[in-house]
Design a protein around this motif. Structure first.
Motif, PDB file in Angstrom:
ATOM      1  N   ASN A 116      62.483  63.079  95.495  1.00 60.16           N
ATOM      2  CA  ASN A 116      62.171  63.536  96.842  1.00 60.16           C
ATOM      3  C   ASN A 116      61.657  62.413  97.733  1.00 60.16           C
ATOM      4  O   ASN A 116      61.174  62.673  98.842  1.00 60.16           O
ATOM      5  CB  ASN A 116      61.137  64.664  96.786  1.00 60.16           C
ATOM      6  N   ALA A 117      61.760  61.177  97.257  1.00 58.79           N
ATOM      7  CA  ALA A 117      61.333  60.044  98.077  1.00 58.79           C
ATOM      8  C   ALA A 117      62.175  59.985  99.352  1.00 58.79           C
ATOM      9  O   ALA A 117      63.362  60.301  99.357  1.00 58.79           O
ATOM     10  CB  ALA A 117      61.468  58.743  97.291  1.00 58.79           C
ATOM     11  N   ASN A 168      70.112  55.009 106.472  1.00 61.20           N
ATOM     12  CA  ASN A 168      71.021  56.104 106.821  1.00 61.20           C
ATOM     13  C   ASN A 168      72.369  55.851 106.155  1.00 61.20           C
ATOM     14  O   ASN A 168      73.171  55.052 106.632  1.00 61.20           O
ATOM     15  CB  ASN A 168      71.172  56.182 108.345  1.00 61.20           C
ATOM     16  N   LEU A 169      72.589  56.506 105.050  1.00 63.47           N
ATOM     17  CA  LEU A 169      73.796  56.283 104.256  1.00 63.47           C
ATOM     18  C   LEU A 169      74.260  57.605 103.670  1.00 63.47           C
ATOM     19  O   LEU A 169      73.487  58.297 103.011  1.00 63.47           O
ATOM     20  CB  LEU A 169      73.507  55.288 103.120  1.00 63.47           C
ATOM     21  N   SER A 170      75.514  57.940 103.899  1.00 62.15           N
ATOM     22  CA  SER A 170      76.085  59.151 103.306  1.00 62.15           C
ATOM     23  C   SER A 170      76.635  58.820 101.925  1.00 62.15           C
ATOM     24  O   SER A 170      77.449  57.906 101.778  1.00 62.15           O
ATOM     25  CB  SER A 170      77.206  59.713 104.185  1.00 62.15           C
ATOM     26  N   VAL A 227      73.394  46.132  93.308  1.00 58.46           N
ATOM     27  CA  VAL A 227      73.583  44.927  94.118  1.00 58.46           C
ATOM     28  C   VAL A 227      74.845  45.068  94.966  1.00 58.46           C
ATOM     29  O   VAL A 227      74.868  44.693  96.154  1.00 58.46           O
ATOM     30  CB  VAL A 227      73.663  43.673  93.228  1.00 58.46           C
ATOM     31  N   GLU A 228      75.900  45.623  94.380  1.00 55.30           N
ATOM     32  CA  GLU A 228      77.142  45.803  95.128  1.00 55.30           C
ATOM     33  C   GLU A 228      76.940  46.759  96.298  1.00 55.30           C
ATOM     34  O   GLU A 228      77.323  46.458  97.441  1.00 55.30           O
ATOM     35  CB  GLU A 228      78.241  46.329  94.204  1.00 55.30           C
ATOM     36  N   ILE A 229      76.348  47.911  96.044  1.00 57.92           N
ATOM     37  CA  ILE A 229      76.120  48.888  97.111  1.00 57.92           C
ATOM     38  C   ILE A 229      75.273  48.270  98.219  1.00 57.92           C
ATOM     39  O   ILE A 229      75.573  48.392  99.412  1.00 57.92           O
ATOM     40  CB  ILE A 229      75.438  50.146  96.540  1.00 57.92           C
ATOM     41  N   LYS A 272      69.432  54.443  98.197  1.00 55.87           N
ATOM     42  CA  LYS A 272      69.016  54.602  99.595  1.00 55.87           C
ATOM     43  C   LYS A 272      67.561  55.048  99.724  1.00 55.87           C
ATOM     44  O   LYS A 272      67.011  55.024 100.812  1.00 55.87           O
ATOM     45  CB  LYS A 272      69.957  55.544 100.335  1.00 55.87           C
ATOM     46  N   ARG A 273      66.933  55.428  98.605  1.00 54.58           N
ATOM     47  CA  ARG A 273      65.528  55.794  98.635  1.00 54.58           C
ATOM     48  C   ARG A 273      64.615  54.644  98.211  1.00 54.58           C
ATOM     49  O   ARG A 273      63.392  54.779  98.250  1.00 54.58           O
ATOM     50  CB  ARG A 273      65.260  56.989  97.708  1.00 54.58           C
TER      51      ARG A 273
END
Length: 754
Positions: free
Chosen positions: A348-349, A354-356, A630-632, A656-657
């Motif tokens: 829940n962090a 902003n990434l889908s 690292v790639e993402i 993303k968190r």
């Protein structure tokens, strides 16, 4: 050799390394650690960054300090030369990690090592001066050889002169050197008067017992290294497995233990985790720190980790029960990020970017794609959007499946339907059994098959569940998504629409619109609906009949796009899906640069999603250090994409968190610099240039409308196959209805002119 090194000096390498990363001192993570001291676990770089560069090379050590936590410890396996000089090399024999076999031909010898006859080029047979003619090489053949034959062997003092935050010396074969009239004991005692040794380890209890009273244990920690449980420790004549139950004895001469990770998390014969042992808590109760070895990003991990090295590290440092005191890694960037950015991070962090996160056939890296299990796992893992590649059955039922060819994702070839094979070149080269050849009830009888795109590397996906799950109709898929509050939307992919309408009488677009409406997705308050296709004609159909987000997928790798093509895309879509290679082109698995495709698409008001992200290290360029995180990060922070399409949603959702995105980026969370690693390759070893990808033009995009649906035509022999329509003018194939480098270069130029 000298001429080669004059081309590519260690000074040049150091300056290039510094230009590749942004060094920021940052280490904020879990507020409390379950280590012995309560401090964060140490990251110990085995031979430096040996997962990429030759083990114990100067560039490996320097790169480790630049890409790791500020307190990273450099590990040196100490060997002695004929003249008693300590060097850093991963083994007694140099033939696997250097060029010695070519330089010193016919000088290999046979010795007993721990009672085993062993042939090779041993350090004890050569002086340091003789070894100056030898250069280092990558000793693991699955790793890149591009950095071989450039860097000389390092002495222990060479490494100490780098002034690392910590220095760990490992003495693996004291008894062997004693047999050759060389004293490792005298060497390390003498060295300790000149060099600060933070940790000293050995698998030989007798060696550690002989020096324990000669070291200041407030400065140097002695660590007993465990080998495999059935191996006998020579000085006690007990197995290491037996010694692991006698920590009272070990505490008399050591302050810590170094154990293989299997001592903590054993594996069964099928490569799945067994219950954790109590060895960490037992050692901590005895006052011993626990360090763990055998961490490699580019090896087959337990299937429980889904090929994600961050997940593996978390199971050792942040599992709720214990934390080890340090990890020994060939890729120190990964444990650094794990400890600082991901530990103590709950599901829940708050997202920091902003990434889908969009699934690819659900969590298809863990379960057969498009099954209920794959979708449930994607939801559990934190996907924002789950996807349904819509296929249609003979009786007109739309359902989710990754391919129109049942061979790709089911056991249809071994079923009673194997006689329905056809050749339809408009859809796919070669033969297939296609979804429209079976009714939905027949398809439900098929057994799913998990995708294994990297099986040739013996990297299989979750074999215990390779045939698990059941397929879902589009209606069932939409109901699942609608009842899941954590999802923001669904992505519906439609391909081969023109063929299905014209040749099979199956109006797939109309069916999708109908099912979406019946499921309540016409309601503006419902979840977001994304319609994806490689065919503009499909998206035009939905533009005229809905308010969904329309996503155009460019399936070819491109290097650029004409403005006219982008204007045409904007007429029928608001988003675009492109391949990873359309952002970062590669040459022999090294990033060769970055295109202008993403900013150009964004300048035309188009959101950009990139596919397909996988966790298997062979799917990633060397520049990403065999680490999917690292790639993402490089795509998100490097070019600011809107979303990722992934077979392993957990990795992206956790990314993303991570807390490091909410502050100045530390070095281990900086994006890869495209072309940066190639600047570290000697000129003679550079990979050949790849031909450029094509440019997307307007004729590649524009299509006529979909054919109108009429009554089903009579069957055509061979499945209704017709001639393949001509390709686009620039050679890009169509399917369906369609008829950071300048600074580095400047640095290199200046240095070579000095």
């Amino acid at each position: 050799m000298c001429n080669l090194r004059s081309f590519f000096t260690p000074l040049l390498a150091v300056l290039l390394l510094q230009s590749l990363v942004v060094v920021v001192s940052a280490q904020g993570s879990a507020s409390t650690w379950q280590t012995l001291t309560g401090n964060p676990p140490l990251v110990i770089a085995r031979g430096g960054f040996s997962g990429l560069f030759p083990d114990s090379s100067s560039v490996a050590f320097q790169f480790a300090t630049l890409t790791s936590l500020p307190d990273v410890v450099l590990w040196c396996d100490v060997q002695l030369t004929k003249d008693g000089v300590g060097i850093c090399a991963p083994d007694l024999r140099l033939d696997n990690s250097t060029s010695i076999a070519q330089v010193m031909k016919n000088k290999d010898k046979l010795y007993l090592v721990n009672g085993i006859p062993t042939q090779g080029w041993f350090t004890v047979d050569f002086t340091l001066n003789e070894l100056s003619l030898v250069s280092l090489a990558q000793g693991i053949y699955s790793r890149s050889e591009r950095f071989d034959n450039t860097y000389p062997i390092q002495t222990v003092e060479d490494v100490a002169n780098l002034k690392p935050p910590g220095l760990w010396l490992n003495i693996q074969h004291d008894a062997f050197f004693t047999q050759h009239n060389l004293s490792m004991r005298i060497y390390v005692l003498s060295l300790s008067r000149r060099v600060v040794i933070n940790h000293l380890s050995s698998p030989e209890a007798g060696f550690l017992r002989s020096i324990v009273k000669r070291f200041n244990l407030n400065i140097t920690k002695l660590v007993f290294r465990f080998l495999e449980p059935n191996v006998i420790e020579p000085s006690t004549n007990e197995t290491y497995g037996s010694l692991s139950k006698n920590f009272t004895f070990i505490k008399t001469f050591a302050s810590g233990i170094l154990i293989p990770k299997s001592y903590i998390w054993p594996l069964d014969a099928s490569n799945y985790l067994q219950p954790q042992t109590s060895i960490v808590s037992d050692a901590h109760k005895a006052g011993l720190e626990v360090f763990v070895s055998d961490f490699y990003n580019d090896a087959q991990l337990s299937y429980n980790y889904s090929y994600d090295p961050v997940t593996e590290y978390l199971s050792f440092v942040d599992n709720g029960d214990f934390s080890v005191d340090g990890v020994l890694s060939d890729f120190p960037v990964t444990p650094s990020a794990t400890i600082d950015c991901f530990s103590g991070l709950g599901k829940n962090a708050t997202p920091q970017v902003n990434l889908s996160v969009i699934s690819k056939n659900g969590a298809s890296g863990d379960y057969p794609g498009c099954t209920d299990l794959a979708y449930q796992k994607a939801i559990l893992d934190g996907a924002d959007v789950i996807d349904c590649p819509v296929q249609i059955s003979k009786d007109g039922i739309p359902f989710c499946l990754g391919s129109i060819n049942l061979y790709d994702s089911t056991t249809v070839a071994q079923s009673i339907y194997s006689n329905r094979e056809q050749n339809i070149p408009q859809i796919k080269a070669g033969s297939g059994i296609f979804t429209f050849s079976l009714t939905w009830s027949e398809i439900q009888n098929l057994i799913p098959v998990i995708s294994n795109p990297y099986s040739k590397y013996e990297l299989l996906r979750n074999p215990k569940f390779k045939n698990s799950g059941k397929f879902l109709t589009l209606s069932d898929f939409l109901a699942l998504a609608k009842n899941t509050s954590s999802l923001s939307g669904v992505l519906i992919s439609i391909e081969n629409a023109a063929y299905l309408i014209e040749k099979e009488g199956l109006p797939i677009t109309d069916k999708v619109l109908e099912v979406l409406s019946l499921a309540g997705y016409d309601d503006p308050t419902s979840k977001k609906v994304m319609i994806e296709s490689t065919n503009s004609s499909v998206l035009m159909k939905f533009r005229d009949e809905s308010n969904y987000e329309l996503v155009y997928r460019i399936e070819e790798d491109i290097q650029d796009a004409e403005d006219a093509a982008l204007k045409d895309i904007k007429d029928f879509a608001s988003s675009v899906v492109i391949s990873k290679a359309s952002v970062f082109p590669e040459s022999s698995s090294f990033l060769s640069g970055v295109t202008n495709v993403v900013p150009k698409l964004q300048s035309h008001g188009l959101s950009v999603y990139v596919e397909t992200f996988s966790n298997e290290f062979v799917s990633q360029a060397w520049d990403f250090f065999s680490d999917s995180t690292v790639e993402i990060n490089s795509y998100v922070m490097g070019v600011n994409i809107s979303g990722v399409i992934t077979e392993f949603p957990l990795t992206s959702a956790r990314y993303k968190r991570n807390r490091c995105l909410g502050k100045e980026l530390p070095s281990y969370m900086s994006p890869a610099q495209p072309g940066g690693l190639m600047q570290l390759i000697s000129p003679f070893a550079l990979p050949p240039a790849e031909p450029p990808n094509p440019v997307l033009t307007a004729p590649d995009v524009v299509e006529g409308p979909l054919p109108s649906h009429t009554a089903s035509p009579p069957p055509v022999p061979g499945g209704g196959a017709t001639a393949v329509p001509p390709g686009a003018p620039n050679g890009l194939p169509k399917i369906g209805a369609c008829i950071f480098l300048p600074n580095l270069a400047m640095l290199i130029t200046i240095l070579l002119l000095l």
